[in-house]
Write a protein that holds these residues in place. Structure first.
Motif, PDB file in Angstrom:
ATOM      1  N   ILE A   6       0.848  -1.191   0.000  1.00 47.02           N
ATOM      2  CA  ILE A   6       0.000   0.000   0.000  1.00 47.02           C
ATOM      3  C   ILE A   6       0.887   1.246   0.000  1.00 47.02           C
ATOM      4  N   SER A   7       0.340   2.321  -0.522  1.00 48.85           N
ATOM      5  CA  SER A   7       1.110   3.554  -0.672  1.00 48.85           C
ATOM      6  C   SER A   7       1.438   4.167   0.694  1.00 48.85           C
ATOM      7  N   PRO A   8       2.458   5.008   0.736  1.00 52.30           N
ATOM      8  CA  PRO A   8       2.781   5.701   1.991  1.00 52.30           C
ATOM      9  C   PRO A   8       1.607   6.527   2.523  1.00 52.30           C
ATOM     10  N   LEU A   9       0.852   7.162   1.625  1.00 56.07           N
ATOM     11  CA  LEU A   9      -0.298   7.943   2.072  1.00 56.07           C
ATOM     12  C   LEU A   9      -1.356   7.030   2.688  1.00 56.07           C
ATOM     13  N   ALA A  10      -1.611   5.888   2.081  1.00 60.78           N
ATOM     14  CA  ALA A  10      -2.586   4.941   2.631  1.00 60.78           C
ATOM     15  C   ALA A  10      -2.125   4.435   3.994  1.00 60.78           C
ATOM     16  N   GLN A  11      -0.831   4.200   4.144  1.00 61.40           N
ATOM     17  CA  GLN A  11      -0.310   3.762   5.433  1.00 61.40           C
ATOM     18  C   GLN A  11      -0.546   4.822   6.499  1.00 61.40           C
ATOM     19  N   ARG A  12      -0.228   6.069   6.170  1.00 61.97           N
ATOM     20  CA  ARG A  12      -0.433   7.164   7.121  1.00 61.97           C
ATOM     21  C   ARG A  12      -1.909   7.340   7.441  1.00 61.97           C
ATOM     22  N   LEU A  13      -2.754   7.179   6.430  1.00 60.36           N
ATOM     23  CA  LEU A  13      -4.189   7.306   6.621  1.00 60.36           C
ATOM     24  C   LEU A  13      -4.700   6.238   7.586  1.00 60.36           C
ATOM     25  N   LEU A  14      -4.290   4.999   7.374  1.00 59.86           N
ATOM     26  CA  LEU A  14      -4.714   3.904   8.262  1.00 59.86           C
ATOM     27  C   LEU A  14      -4.259   4.154   9.698  1.00 59.86           C
ATOM     28  N   GLN A  15      -3.021   4.578   9.857  1.00 56.66           N
ATOM     29  CA  GLN A  15      -2.495   4.816  11.202  1.00 56.66           C
ATOM     30  C   GLN A  15      -3.218   5.970  11.894  1.00 56.66           C
ATOM     31  N   ALA A  16      -3.446   7.065  11.163  1.00 57.85           N
ATOM     32  CA  ALA A  16      -4.143   8.210  11.751  1.00 57.85           C
ATOM     33  C   ALA A  16      -5.583   7.844  12.104  1.00 57.85           C
ATOM     34  N   LEU A  17      -6.244   7.118  11.220  1.00 56.21           N
ATOM     35  CA  LEU A  17      -7.617   6.718  11.474  1.00 56.21           C
ATOM     36  C   LEU A  17      -7.699   5.787  12.680  1.00 56.21           C
ATOM     37  N   ALA A  18      -6.769   4.856  12.785  1.00 55.37           N
ATOM     38  CA  ALA A  18      -6.765   3.939  13.931  1.00 55.37           C
ATOM     39  C   ALA A  18      -6.588   4.708  15.238  1.00 55.37           C
ATOM     40  N   GLN A  19      -5.672   5.663  15.264  1.00 52.54           N
ATOM     41  CA  GLN A  19      -5.438   6.452  16.479  1.00 52.54           C
ATOM     42  C   GLN A  19      -6.655   7.291  16.839  1.00 52.54           C
ATOM     43  N   GLU A  20      -7.229   7.954  15.848  1.00 52.72           N
ATOM     44  CA  GLU A  20      -8.398   8.802  16.104  1.00 52.72           C
ATOM     45  C   GLU A  20      -9.605   7.967  16.529  1.00 52.72           C
ATOM     46  N   GLN A  21      -9.796   6.840  15.870  1.00 52.28           N
ATOM     47  CA  GLN A  21     -10.942   5.996  16.210  1.00 52.28           C
ATOM     48  C   GLN A  21     -10.784   5.427  17.619  1.00 52.28           C
ATOM     49  N   GLN A  22      -9.569   5.076  17.991  1.00 48.77           N
ATOM     50  CA  GLN A  22      -9.322   4.577  19.338  1.00 48.77           C
ATOM     51  C   GLN A  22      -9.603   5.680  20.365  1.00 48.77           C
ATOM     52  N   ALA A  23      -9.205   6.890  20.081  1.00 48.71           N
ATOM     53  CA  ALA A  23      -9.448   8.012  20.991  1.00 48.71           C
ATOM     54  C   ALA A  23     -10.935   8.319  21.121  1.00 48.71           C
ATOM     55  N   ARG A  24     -11.714   7.916  20.130  1.00 51.34           N
ATOM     56  CA  ARG A  24     -13.162   8.163  20.136  1.00 51.34           C
ATOM     57  C   ARG A  24     -13.954   6.912  20.503  1.00 51.34           C
ATOM     58  N   ALA A  25     -13.319   6.000  21.203  1.00 55.94           N
ATOM     59  CA  ALA A  25     -13.978   4.765  21.666  1.00 55.94           C
ATOM     60  C   ALA A  25     -14.607   3.981  20.520  1.00 55.94           C
ATOM     61  N   GLY A  26     -13.907   3.932  19.392  1.00 55.68           N
ATOM     62  CA  GLY A  26     -14.369   3.123  18.275  1.00 55.68           C
ATOM     63  C   GLY A  26     -15.347   3.807  17.338  1.00 55.68           C
ATOM     64  N   GLN A  27     -15.707   5.034  17.633  1.00 51.62           N
ATOM     65  CA  GLN A  27     -16.655   5.756  16.777  1.00 51.62           C
ATOM     66  C   GLN A  27     -15.971   6.199  15.481  1.00 51.62           C
ATOM     67  N   ALA A  28     -16.780   6.403  14.449  1.00 53.58           N
ATOM     68  CA  ALA A  28     -16.278   6.884  13.164  1.00 53.58           C
ATOM     69  C   ALA A  28     -15.663   8.279  13.339  1.00 53.58           C
ATOM     70  N   VAL A  29     -14.758   8.615  12.432  1.00 49.62           N
ATOM     71  CA  VAL A  29     -14.002   9.867  12.498  1.00 49.62           C
ATOM     72  C   VAL A  29     -14.338  10.713  11.268  1.00 49.62           C
TER      73      VAL A  29
END
Length: 87
Positions: A6-29
């Motif tokens: 996967i592209s570097p941007l997709a990797q960064r996107l997945l990581q950022a989304l995982a962190q944000e979603q975890q901070a929001r107790a699993g809710q969509a971001v």
């Protein structure tokens, strides 16, 4: 058969989304939140997500319009992929 890289941007996107979603107790971001974190355009991220999801056997990210806002959420395979990226 291994999964395509996967592209570097997709990797960064997945990581950022995982962190944000975890901070929001699993809710969509909100897409705009991820776009701001990555300093990328929302349309660029949506195209990247489309390519990412098409390259996988099962979608990694769900994008859904809720009350006029695009919201992103990892699927189980996407969460597993994001966790692998952190290793």
């Amino acid at each position: 058969m291994s999964e395509p890289p996967i592209s570097p941007l997709a990797q960064r996107l997945l990581q950022a989304l995982a962190q944000e979603q975890q901070a929001r107790a699993g809710q969509a971001v909100p897409l705009v939140r991820i776009a701001k974190l990555l300093d990328a355009g929302a349309s660029t991220l949506l195209r990247e997500l489309a390519m990412l999801n098409l390259a996988q056997q099962a979608p990694w990210v769900v994008a859904e319009a809720v009350e006029g806002r695009w919201m992103l959420a990892l699927t189980a395979p996407g969460a597993a992929a994001a966790q692998q990226l952190d290793r």
